[in-house]
Design an enzyme around this catalytic site. Structure first.
Site, PDB file in Angstrom:
ATOM      1  CD  GLU A  81      -0.165  -1.646   2.972  1.00  0.00           C
ATOM      2  OE1 GLU A  81       0.406  -2.413   2.190  1.00  0.00           O
ATOM      3  OE2 GLU A  81      -0.535  -2.002   4.117  1.00  0.00           O
ATOM      4  NE  ARG A  82       4.773   0.996   4.442  1.00  0.00           N
ATOM      5  CZ  ARG A  82       3.663   0.903   5.170  1.00  0.00           C
ATOM      6  NH1 ARG A  82       2.605   1.620   4.879  1.00  0.00           N
ATOM      7  NH2 ARG A  82       3.605   0.095   6.213  1.00  0.00           N
TER       8      ARG A  82
ATOM      9  CB  SER B  35       8.908  -8.011   7.529  1.00  0.00           C
ATOM     10  OG  SER B  35       7.532  -8.095   7.810  1.00  0.00           O
TER      11      SER B  35
ATOM     12  CB  CYS C 224      15.630  -8.674   0.849  1.00  0.00           C
ATOM     13  SG  CYS C 224      15.786  -9.326  -0.801  1.00  0.00           S
TER      14      CYS C 224
HETATM   15  P1  NAD Z   1       5.887  -6.082   5.201  1.00  0.00           P
HETATM   16  O1  NAD Z   1       6.032  -7.451   5.738  1.00  0.00           O
HETATM   17  O2  NAD Z   1       5.560  -4.986   6.130  1.00  0.00           O
HETATM   18  O3  NAD Z   1       4.746  -6.045   4.064  1.00  0.00           O
HETATM   19  C1  NAD Z   1       4.738  -6.947   2.993  1.00  0.00           C
HETATM   20  C2  NAD Z   1       3.305  -7.170   2.536  1.00  0.00           C
HETATM   21  O4  NAD Z   1       2.561  -7.746   3.606  1.00  0.00           O
HETATM   22  C3  NAD Z   1       2.580  -5.892   2.126  1.00  0.00           C
HETATM   23  O5  NAD Z   1       1.837  -6.148   0.968  1.00  0.00           O
HETATM   24  C4  NAD Z   1       1.689  -5.600   3.319  1.00  0.00           C
HETATM   25  O6  NAD Z   1       0.489  -4.958   2.946  1.00  0.00           O
HETATM   26  C5  NAD Z   1       1.392  -6.979   3.883  1.00  0.00           C
HETATM   27  N1  NAD Z   1       1.195  -6.963   5.335  1.00  0.00           N
HETATM   28  C6  NAD Z   1       1.788  -6.144   6.235  1.00  0.00           C
HETATM   29  N2  NAD Z   1       1.363  -6.428   7.475  1.00  0.00           N
HETATM   30  C7  NAD Z   1       0.486  -7.450   7.368  1.00  0.00           C
HETATM   31  C8  NAD Z   1      -0.272  -8.203   8.321  1.00  0.00           C
HETATM   32  N3  NAD Z   1      -0.219  -7.949   9.632  1.00  0.00           N
HETATM   33  N4  NAD Z   1      -1.065  -9.176   7.856  1.00  0.00           N
HETATM   34  C9  NAD Z   1      -1.125  -9.456   6.548  1.00  0.00           C
HETATM   35  N5  NAD Z   1      -0.429  -8.773   5.604  1.00  0.00           N
HETATM   36  C10 NAD Z   1       0.385  -7.793   6.009  1.00  0.00           C
HETATM   37  O7  NAD Z   1       7.262  -5.770   4.407  1.00  0.00           O
HETATM   38  P2  NAD Z   1       7.720  -4.403   3.734  1.00  0.00           P
HETATM   39  O8  NAD Z   1       8.088  -3.439   4.803  1.00  0.00           O
HETATM   40  O9  NAD Z   1       6.774  -3.984   2.686  1.00  0.00           O
HETATM   41  O10 NAD Z   1       9.050  -4.899   2.979  1.00  0.00           O
HETATM   42  C11 NAD Z   1      10.312  -4.944   3.575  1.00  0.00           C
HETATM   43  C12 NAD Z   1      10.656  -6.349   4.043  1.00  0.00           C
HETATM   44  O11 NAD Z   1      10.608  -7.252   2.937  1.00  0.00           O
HETATM   45  C13 NAD Z   1      12.059  -6.463   4.595  1.00  0.00           C
HETATM   46  O12 NAD Z   1      12.036  -7.278   5.738  1.00  0.00           O
HETATM   47  C14 NAD Z   1      12.842  -7.139   3.470  1.00  0.00           C
HETATM   48  O13 NAD Z   1      13.987  -7.862   3.872  1.00  0.00           O
HETATM   49  C15 NAD Z   1      11.792  -8.044   2.922  1.00  0.00           C
HETATM   50  N6  NAD Z   1      12.096  -8.467   1.550  1.00  0.00           N
HETATM   51  C16 NAD Z   1      12.474  -9.770   1.378  1.00  0.00           C
HETATM   52  C17 NAD Z   1      12.806 -10.218   0.108  1.00  0.00           C
HETATM   53  C18 NAD Z   1      13.221 -11.649  -0.106  1.00  0.00           C
HETATM   54  O14 NAD Z   1      13.250 -12.092  -1.247  1.00  0.00           O
HETATM   55  N7  NAD Z   1      13.548 -12.400   0.935  1.00  0.00           N
HETATM   56  C19 NAD Z   1      12.727  -9.334  -0.977  1.00  0.00           C
HETATM   57  C20 NAD Z   1      12.315  -8.020  -0.754  1.00  0.00           C
HETATM   58  C21 NAD Z   1      11.997  -7.601   0.525  1.00  0.00           C
END
Ligand code: NAD
Length: 499
Positions: A176-177, A226, A281
């Site tokens: 959503e960001r 995350s 990541c």
């Molecule tokens: P986030 O986990 O906050 O959000 C990711 C998605 O989950 C979003 O679409 C969000 O709307 C949804 N979400 C958030 N909270 C939720 C909840 N309580 N219940 C259900 N859905 C929920 O992550 P972010 O801040 O958008 O991204 C950064 C993170 O992603 C970092 O930890 C990074 O390391 C990780 N990342 C990992 C990879 C990989 O391949 N391992 C790649 C890119 C980013």
């Protein structure tokens, strides 16, 4: 000010839930748009429409689906500048970084052009007398793709491309960001020839995600974000009998051996540690020089390089190194962790805690920070900071350095800088991390290999893109068929004797 709703059956729909989120401009701290947050009913409607459209898409021959991917590659190249601009405006990363984001996604779509090759199955002739056996890969139905904010082009393309190429319909739930680019990608897929209803975009938060996880028509869930959310989504999706691959956070180490080219190592650390404000990541957030002399030489090389970094909005010209972090909350969290590092006794060698960018005082800019003498019990070592902060942990031996990376709960990426082949080979063989760089700081595999971490960086057993993606997005059916050569005498069928 603009508004983003959902994209269902090729039509933009305003949100009907009455709930919206602000889309911030991270460089100014101003609200620049609103994004609709879908209700369960809206998500269910998009899924039902996708489920109705999917069988015809699955029945289309894979080469024709590959042609849609080919057209998509062309369109991504055509709109590269437009996509990069929209991406930088919402995410904050520099334009070259934004183009890299689109490019790495495009490469997976390019790989998907060859879907027919990946889907052609296996055949055993004469597995027994008159018996043949063959396995085919069939589409799953409707799959879900839930994406993070930090690569709003690359990750949706990684998630969506292979699933579509396998004949599935996809419901994409972007972050959503920064929802604009995923929306533009969905429009481009339609222009490339994807039938309506095969790729739906629902914007939203936890309610939309939970609706995807609970809907019976969703067969598989791909998540990137995350670790706590990855673990939650993996548990809930699998408890609901869906297959799931959920990729989480990281804390990537780079070990610097005494024989490493120290200029090369320092350049690599600055690029991998501070590029995209550390919001990758695969960012390197921990440097592990082996021996105090190596550490002193490394710090001496790092400090002037880090002090030279230019932090500015993406509109600030070609020499901008990185932009703001994504939200005010992210900035606050990064500064809180930096303060905890100081409180817990680490040396803050480059300290920019009072960094302010003139004219952008309300933007979410964080200056670069370098810590020395970090220890493994400190919060800055244990936690994923996801900001422009590099921690140096001094090791006294190679064994101590590799042990540190192995003991960390995350296992996404890791690197070693050395001139010694034996050490590099031993490292690659023993380390319990999914992606390894040898004199390469961000070892992101290309589209035809697979991408995925170990330990708490990934839940599920197949990786993103490469051959794994074609396994994840299909199910195998194995047919055993018997067509005995026989003879019919007086209405009776007899098997022919086979010697
Ligand atoms: P986030 O986990 O906050 O959000 C990711 C998605 O989950 C979003 O679409 C969000 O709307 C949804 N979400 C958030 N909270 C939720 C909840 N309580 N219940 C259900 N859905 C929920 O992550 P972010 O801040 O958008 O991204 C950064 C993170 O992603 C970092 O930890 C990074 O390391 C990780 N990342 C990992 C990879 C990989 O391949 N391992 C790649 C890119 C980013």
């Amino acid at each position: 000010m603009y508004e983003i709703g959902h994209y269902v059956n090729g039509v933009h729909q305003p949100g009907a839930s009455g709930r919206v989120a602000d889309i911030m401009n991270p460089a100014t701290g101003e609200v620049q748009g609103k994004v609709a947050l879908a209700s369960t009913a809206e998500v269910d409607d998009a899924i039902a429409k996708a489920a109705a459209a999917q069988p015809a898409w699955a029945a289309m021959n894979p080469q024709r689906r590959g042609r849609v991917m080919m057209a998509m590659v062309h369109l991504l190249n055509r709109d590269m500048d437009k996509l990069a601009e929209a991406l930088s405006r919402e995410h904050g990363k520099t334009l070259p970084d934004a183009k890299g984001d689109v490019q790495r996604g495009l490469e997976v779509i390019e790989y998907c052009i060859g879907a027919a090759e990946m889907l052609k199955g296996e055949y055993t002739d004469a597995a027994g007398p008159g018996i043949d056996m063959y396995s085919m890969r069939q589409s799953l139905g409707v799959t879900a793709a839930i994406a993070p904010f930090n690569f709003p082009a690359m990750i949706p393309l990684w998630q969506v491309g292979p699933s579509l190429a396998c004949g599935n319909a996809v419901i994409m739930k972007p972050s959503e960001r920064d929802p604009s680019v995923p929306m533009m990608l969905a429009e481009l897929f339609l222009e490339a020839g994807l039938p309506e209803g095969i790729l739906q975009v629902v914007n939203g938060d936890k309610e939309a995600v939970d609706a995807l996880l609970d809907n019976e028509d969703i067969q598989a869930v791909g998540f990137v974000g995350s670790t706590p959310i990855a673990r939650y989504i993996y548990s809930r999706a699998t408890a609901n009998d869906k297959r799931a691959q959920c990729f989480g956070g990281a804390k990537n180490h780079m070990i610097v051996m005494p024989d490493a080219d120290m200029d090369q190592a320092a350049d690599a650390l600055v690029g991998a540690g501070f590029g995209a404000a550390g919001e990758r990541c695969m960012a390197i957030s921990v440097a592990v020089p082996v021996g105090d002399e190596t550490a002193d030489r490394l710090i001496e090389k790092l400090v002037p390089r880090i002090e030279k970094l230019r932090v500015a909005p993406y509109t600030g010209g070609n020499d901008v190194d990185y932009g703001p972090v994504v939200t005010a909350a992210a900035k606050e969290n990064i500064l809180r962790l930096i303060n905890s590092g100081v409180d817990q006794g680490a040396d803050l060698v480059v300290d920019n805690r009072d960094f302010k960018l003139q004219g952008y005082e309300d933007g979410y800019f964080v200056g670069p920070h370098l810590f020395d003498k970090v220890t493994t019990d400190m919060d800055i070592y244990k936690t994923e900071i996801f900001g422009p902060v590099l921690s140096t942990v001094r090791a006294q031996s190679y064994e101590e350095a590799i042990g540190m990376a192995m003991d960390h709960e995350y296992g996404n990426g890791v690197a070693i800088f050395t001139r010694d082949g034996d050490t590099a080979r031993d490292f690659a063989s023993r380390i319990n991390v999914g992606m390894v760089g040898i004199n390469v700081p961000i070892p992101v595999p290309l589209a035809y290999h697979t991408f995925g971490g170990w330990k708490k960086s990934a839940f599920g057993d197949l990786n993103q893109h490469g051959p794994d993606a074609f396994k994840f997005f299909t199910r195998t059916k194995t047919v055993t068929s018997r067509w005995p050569s026989g003879i019919r005498e007086g209405g009776e069928f007899h098997f022919k004797a086979i010697d």
